[in-house]
Design an enzyme around this catalytic site. Structure first.
Site, PDB file in Angstrom:
ATOM      1  N   LYS A 284       1.238  -1.607   0.044  1.00  0.00           N
ATOM      2  CA  LYS A 284       0.252  -0.333  -0.561  1.00  0.00           C
ATOM      3  C   LYS A 284       0.531   1.403  -0.222  1.00  0.00           C
ATOM      4  CE  LYS A 284      -3.876  -1.642   1.511  1.00  0.00           C
ATOM      5  NZ  LYS A 284      -3.781  -3.433   1.323  1.00  0.00           N
TER       6      LYS A 284
HETATM    7  C1  LIG Z   1      -3.753  -4.624   1.130  1.00  0.00           C
HETATM    8  C2  LIG Z   1      -3.755  -5.507   1.491  1.00  0.00           C
HETATM    9  C3  LIG Z   1      -4.129  -7.165   0.322  1.00  0.00           C
HETATM   10  C4  LIG Z   1      -5.894  -7.066  -0.567  1.00  0.00           C
HETATM   11  O1  LIG Z   1      -5.287  -5.995  -1.858  1.00  0.00           O
HETATM   12  P1  LIG Z   1      -6.777  -5.322  -2.300  1.00  0.00           P
HETATM   13  O2  LIG Z   1      -6.417  -4.159  -3.267  1.00  0.00           O
HETATM   14  O3  LIG Z   1      -7.669  -4.778  -0.495  1.00  0.00           O
HETATM   15  O4  LIG Z   1      -7.550  -6.253  -2.559  1.00  0.00           O
HETATM   16  C5  LIG Z   1      -3.657  -7.771   0.957  1.00  0.00           C
HETATM   17  N1  LIG Z   1      -2.917  -8.210   0.806  1.00  0.00           N
HETATM   18  C6  LIG Z   1      -2.134  -7.252   1.679  1.00  0.00           C
HETATM   19  C7  LIG Z   1      -0.396  -7.683   2.958  1.00  0.00           C
HETATM   20  C8  LIG Z   1      -2.471  -5.814   1.735  1.00  0.00           C
HETATM   21  O5  LIG Z   1      -2.555  -5.319   2.943  1.00  0.00           O
END
Ligand SMILES: *Cc1c(COP(=O)(O)O)cnc(C)c1O
Length: 461
Positions: free
Chosen positions: A110
């Site tokens: 993210k």
């Molecule tokens: C947010 C997240 C996901 C999921 O991603 P999305 O975009 O919500 O589908 C998977 N793995 C990790 C470590 C995350 O932080």
């Protein structure tokens, strides 16, 4: 480039307004009016570019109302906080490619989007002489990455709701140890979906949204999806350089944001063979893809908490395309979901879904087993989210396919699960050093819209 809503009830707006709006004011999600396609010649040029330059080229196609020199500076600055010179390196282990997305300051993918979004907000607020109160829900990783993206920025407050006790201990500390005056953590006694519903309710109260200049950071913000499109291209080029063909991306999925970025890359004319949507026990999207069953279940807690989600907010963006860009059909689908807890699809629609996606649900036992066996074979430690994607990929792989698994978090971020699987506690990278001992600040609150609204009103500037 102009942006429209999946629900079709707003006049088209520019990129800058789309970033500031977050959720569309008609309750839908914003999308570009048309997704630009990239020619083979352009792709050949892009293949040679370093990450920052590639990011600038892709983002500038969608952000046409920001002067190029400014955009270039914003993009460059956003990736200075990454530990790896390649930003999102690709490594090969046991015949699969791992796209490491965890070299940012909070060790999850993210950061790739939220470092950029924080800088975009700062730039746009300054240009407009405005302030913003960011309100967001997190199942763990979004919150710390968002807080890290805007901490200490003068014209921004941030309020992050997380489900109390349902994130990993490290995730909670990554949020609550940030003591900057503009950062407010709220631990909600409920699930991630409770948090997300409260945030959605605050945003759909238009007078509240306007009065407090609410801004969004969860993956409903288009800029986040856009930043993530870049690494699909980057990884594809690196694997193509190494001779891979028929590439399948395996994406550990929660809110459908990351995989939707892959879908956008595909619609840009990018030769991705298939997207593999990997879920944990919260498998509504797997049931949808494999059986046409989109019905909401209870949220279950797993060892991959960032995927413990039932109603994936970005799924609406995909539905817009599945319904041939018909906002009326999107509105009908969400009315049905609100009334009956499910959406029905035609056989033709489902056939199309299966051309574009494959899916597997991986349970907790399989996830831990995958972390252990992968480590035995390769010495490489997978975090539990990444392990869900790797397991799904190994189960679904066709003989002529090249697998690229998105590594969405650093194993140390979910050290308890990794230790349970392997007996080895992953060493803390420098970003986490000493975090257990730092002081924290956090408000624990009931999952009560009125109380949380009042708290925000009290702290907002
Ligand atoms: C947010 C997240 C996901 C999921 O991603 P999305 O975009 O919500 O589908 C998977 N793995 C990790 C470590 C995350 O932080």
């Amino acid at each position: 480039m102009r942006y429209i809503s999946t629900r079709g009830k707003i006049a088209p707006i520019g990129f800058k307004d789309a970033v500031m709006m977050g959720l569309a004011t008609d309750g839908g999600l914003l999308l570009p009016e048309r997704i630009p396609t990239v020619s083979r010649e352009e792709l050949a040029v892009w293949q040679e570019l370093p990450y920052r330059e590639l990011a600038f080229r892709i983002i500038s196609l969608f952000a046409t109302d920001i002067p190029e020199a400014d955009l270039k500076r914003l993009v460059d600055r956003s990736y200075d906080s990454f530990e790896h010179r390649e930003i999102t390196p690709v490594v090969r282990e046991d015949g699969v490619y791992i796209l490491e997305l965890f070299h940012g300051p909070t060790l999850a993918f993210k950061d790739v989007a939220l470092q950029l979004l924080g800088n975009l907000f700062e730039y746009l607020l300054k240009e407009r002489g405005q302030r913003m109160n960011i309100v967001g829900a997190t199942s763990g990783d979004t919150g710390s990455a968002a807080i890290c993206g805007v901490r200490g920025k003068e014209n921004i407050n941030i309020f992050i709701l997380h489900p109390h006790g349902k994130t990993s201990p490290i995730q909670a500390r990554q949020m609550t140890t940030v003591l900057d005056a503009n950062v407010h953590n709220i631990a909600v006694e409920g699930t991630f979906d409770d948090c997300q519903n409260i945030v959605k309710a605050l945003f759909s109260d238009l007078s509240f949204k306007e009065k407090y200049a609410l801004g969004a950071v969860n993956s409903i913000n288009w800029a986040r999806v856009l930043a993530q499109v870049v690494y699909y291209f980057y990884a594809w080029f690196r694997v193509a350089d190494a001779g891979g063909a028929n590439m399948v991306f395996s994406v550990p999925t929660g809110n459908f944001g990351d995989i939707f970025a892959g879908y956008v890359a595909k619609r840009m004319g990018f030769p991705i063979k298939r997207l593999l949507l990997a879920t944990n026990e919260n498998n509504i999207l797997t049931r949808f893809i494999n059986d046409g069953d989109y019905s909401v279940d209870q949220v279950r807690q797993t060892v991959s908490p960032s995927m413990d989600i039932q109603v994936a907010s970005n799924f609406e963006r995909y539905l817009y395309y599945l319904f041939d860009e018909n906002p009326g059909r999107v509105r009908d689908a969400f009315s049905q979901l609100a009334a009956a807890g499910r959406i029905d699809f035609t056989p033709q629609e489902l056939a199309r879904v299966r051309e574009e996606f494959a899916s597997r649900s991986v349970n907790q036992v399989e996830t831990l087993e995958t972390i252990a066996t992968f480590r035995e074979k390769t010495g490489y430690l997978l975090d539990p989210h990444t392990a869900v994607g790797v397991r799904a990929a190994l189960e679904c792989a066709g003989p002529d396919e090249t697998l690229i698994c998105l590594a969405t978090a650093h194993p140390a971020k979910f050290g308890d699960a990794v230790e349970r699987a392997t007996g080895i506690a992953p060493p803390f990278p420098p970003a986490l050093a000493g975090i257990e001992k730092l002081p924290t600040r956090c408000e624990v609150m009931a999952a009560d819209l009125a109380k949380i609204r009042a708290f925000i009103e009290g702290k907002a500037r």
